[in-house]
Write a protein that holds these residues in place. Structure first.
Motif, short mmCIF file in Angstrom:
data_model
loop_
_atom_site.label_atom_id
_atom_site.label_comp_id
_atom_site.label_asym_id
_atom_site.label_seq_id
_atom_site.Cartn_x
_atom_site.Cartn_y
_atom_site.Cartn_z
N LEU A 128 106.90 57.49 -18.41
CA LEU A 128 106.53 55.96 -18.06
C LEU A 128 105.92 56.20 -16.74
N PRO A 129 104.71 55.55 -16.40
CA PRO A 129 103.88 55.60 -15.14
C PRO A 129 104.81 55.62 -13.90
N PHE A 130 105.43 54.45 -13.82
CA PHE A 130 106.28 54.34 -12.61
C PHE A 130 107.33 55.16 -12.19
N GLU A 131 107.85 55.99 -13.48
CA GLU A 131 108.98 56.73 -13.05
C GLU A 131 108.72 57.84 -12.04
N LYS A 132 107.38 58.26 -11.85
CA LYS A 132 107.27 59.47 -11.12
C LYS A 132 107.37 59.02 -9.69
N ALA A 133 107.03 57.61 -9.40
CA ALA A 133 107.23 57.09 -7.85
C ALA A 133 108.54 56.82 -7.60
N ILE A 143 111.93 62.68 -21.34
CA ILE A 143 112.18 61.20 -21.42
C ILE A 143 113.62 61.04 -20.56
N SER A 144 113.18 60.51 -19.36
CA SER A 144 114.17 60.24 -18.27
C SER A 144 115.21 59.05 -18.85
N PRO A 145 116.37 59.14 -18.86
CA PRO A 145 117.33 57.86 -19.04
C PRO A 145 117.00 56.82 -18.01
N LYS A 146 117.23 55.76 -18.45
CA LYS A 146 116.52 54.49 -17.74
C LYS A 146 117.53 53.86 -16.57
N ILE A 147 117.69 55.04 -15.83
CA ILE A 147 118.80 54.72 -14.64
C ILE A 147 118.02 53.72 -13.65
N TRP A 148 116.53 53.71 -13.60
CA TRP A 148 115.84 52.77 -12.88
C TRP A 148 116.23 51.58 -13.15
N ALA A 149 116.75 51.10 -14.31
CA ALA A 149 117.03 49.71 -14.73
C ALA A 149 118.47 49.36 -14.54
N ILE A 161 96.51 52.02 -18.98
CA ILE A 161 97.50 52.64 -17.97
C ILE A 161 98.06 53.83 -18.84
N LEU A 162 98.47 53.87 -20.16
CA LEU A 162 99.09 54.89 -20.62
C LEU A 162 98.29 56.04 -20.89
N GLY A 163 97.00 55.84 -21.18
CA GLY A 163 96.05 56.97 -21.12
C GLY A 163 96.09 57.57 -22.34
N ARG A 164 95.51 58.76 -22.60
CA ARG A 164 95.34 59.78 -23.69
C ARG A 164 96.49 60.22 -24.51
N PRO A 165 96.69 60.59 -25.58
CA PRO A 165 97.55 61.27 -26.35
C PRO A 165 97.77 62.37 -25.90
N GLY A 166 98.89 63.38 -26.15
CA GLY A 166 98.92 64.74 -25.42
C GLY A 166 100.25 65.05 -24.61
N ALA A 167 101.24 64.20 -24.76
CA ALA A 167 102.51 64.08 -23.94
C ALA A 167 103.31 65.47 -24.41
N SER A 168 103.26 65.57 -25.80
CA SER A 168 104.22 66.50 -26.58
C SER A 168 103.69 68.14 -26.10
N GLU A 169 102.34 68.35 -26.29
CA GLU A 169 101.51 69.37 -25.93
C GLU A 169 101.72 69.80 -24.46
N LYS A 170 101.50 68.77 -23.54
CA LYS A 170 101.48 69.02 -22.20
C LYS A 170 102.98 69.53 -21.84
N THR A 171 104.01 68.71 -22.31
CA THR A 171 105.50 69.20 -21.99
C THR A 171 105.65 70.42 -22.49
N ALA A 172 105.28 70.74 -23.53
CA ALA A 172 105.74 72.04 -24.13
C ALA A 172 105.17 73.06 -23.34
N LYS A 173 103.89 73.13 -23.05
CA LYS A 173 103.26 73.96 -21.99
C LYS A 173 103.82 74.20 -20.77
N LEU A 174 104.40 73.09 -19.92
CA LEU A 174 104.97 73.09 -18.84
C LEU A 174 106.29 73.72 -18.82
N MET A 175 107.19 73.41 -20.29
CA MET A 175 108.57 74.01 -20.18
C MET A 175 108.52 75.56 -20.30
N VAL A 176 107.52 75.80 -21.50
CA VAL A 176 107.56 77.41 -21.76
C VAL A 176 106.94 78.04 -20.55
N GLU A 177 106.06 77.45 -19.65
CA GLU A 177 105.81 78.37 -18.57
C GLU A 177 106.96 78.32 -17.36
#
Length: 374
Positions: free
Chosen positions: A141-146, A115-121, A349-365
């Protein structure tokens, strides 16, 4: 592995709890310690310091309490070194956590930021500092990657964890009875989780109640504040206070007055017409106006990139305008239909749930791969 986690507010604490539950599935021997609240503690994190001691809102308020913040940061730094974590996991809370990221990097610790700090703001150039001190950034947030790609920093967009919290929600069919609420339409009042927020905006929010005698107003109180703090605002039959029941309240609500923050997104995902409210001390507001770089303050409008929900900011947030805007979302059919359409677009735009599970997997990997490279 050992995870030292730092979050600075209630919504972050909720997301930490969900994240911990998924990390445990992948890393059964995981140890968690850090700065958090009740949700993180219940999920299994040992709390070194409660976030309520350091989460000051507004530029002026932070400045006035700078001594407290710096003293706390010194203690947290010492605790991090004593714990010797495999990763320092930071959750939003940019003013505090960006300094902790630099400290961790100077001491050879791996840093993950969820969860990025809102430095874009307000200060886009700080993305360069994050790039230098953070090993992996997981944005919601979808626009944060860009945004980060402009600074040649590849981040992971994982979806929004608010969806994870909402999908687990089961409405309580006895909610109204338990809280003495009748069948009149409910106006949800969400004044935020910090006492400073509540003090600045709740009086104005409630000033509109005489204009809506056919409705009952219900304040969503948070359990990290003493319940007696809300006693002053109770009114027999007109204003009720519900502690720790925000999702049930939104499930029942006809409309809502909402403090700017994560709650605006939650309200939209429950399909509740809302007016977004914001007020700060004059000094903090003056500073904010001079540095804020975005068109909107609500997450709903930021994600949709249009003025979908009405924002009442500082001077515009007054009893007259608040009453008129609440009346509009309650009574104007075209406004409600447009909000319904916009909320549907937001969900897509936000899509389906699963952010916590996806993040945990990427972190542990990432941590496993890092250990293999050492």
């Amino acid at each position: 592995m050992k995870y030292y986690i730092i979050t600075g507010e209630r919504s972050g604490d909720m997301h930490v709890a969900n994240l911990i539950s998924h990390i445990k599935e992948l890393d059964p021997e995981a140890e968690f310690r850090g700065v958090g609240g009740n949700f993180a503690e219940e999920a299994g994190m040992k709390i070194f310091k409660s976030y309520s001691k350091i989460n000051f809102m507004g530029f002026w308020e932070v400045f006035r309490n700078l001594g407290v913040i710096l003293k706390s940061m010194k203690k947290v730094k010492a605790d991090v070194l004593s714990f010797k974590p495999d990763v320092l996991l930071l959750i939003d809370f940019g003013g505090f956590n960006m300094r902790m990221a630099r400290f961790a990097k100077e001491n050879g610790l791996r840093v993950h930021y969820y969860i990025s700090p809102k430095i874009w703001a307000w200060n886009s150039s700080r993305a360069l500092k994050i790039k230098q001190t953070v090993d992996r950034m997981f944005v919601i947030l979808p626009f944060e990657k860009a945004f980060y790609k402009r600074f040649d920093f590849e981040v992971d967009y994982v979806g929004n964890p608010v969806l994870d919290s909402i999908v687990k929600f089961q409405p309580d069919p006895m909610f109204r009875q338990k809280h003495g609420l009748d069948e009149r339409p409910i106006i949800a009042i969400l004044p935020g989780s910090r006492q400073m927020e509540v003090r600045h905006i709740l009086h104005t929010m409630l000033s509109v109640t005489p204009a809506f005698p056919h409705c009952q107003f219900v304040i969503a109180a948070v359990d990290n504040q003493p319940e007696k703090y809300y006693d002053y605002f109770r009114r027999n039959g007109r204003i009720a206070v519900v502690v720790g029941g925000t999702y049930n309240l939104l499930y029942e609500a006809e409309a809502a007055l909402v403090a700017s923050g994560t709650a605006t997104l939650e309200t939209a995902l429950f399909k509740v017409p809302q007016v977004v409210c914001y007020a700060a001390s004059p000094v903090s507001y003056w500073i904010a106006r001079s540095v804020i770089q975005v068109k909107y303050i609500s997450l709903v409008n930021l994600i949709l990139d249009k003025p979908s929900v009405r924002e009442l900011i500082q001077g515009d947030f007054n009893p007259v305008d608040t009453r008129l805007q609440l009346q509009k979302i309650l009574e104007d059919k075209a406004t409600r239909e447009q909000l319904e359409s916009d909320y549907q677009e937001l969900s897509e735009i936000l899509g389906r749930p699963g952010a916590s599970e996806k993040t945990a997997k990427l972190m542990v990997e990432d941590l496993i791969n890092h250990q293999k490279r050492k």
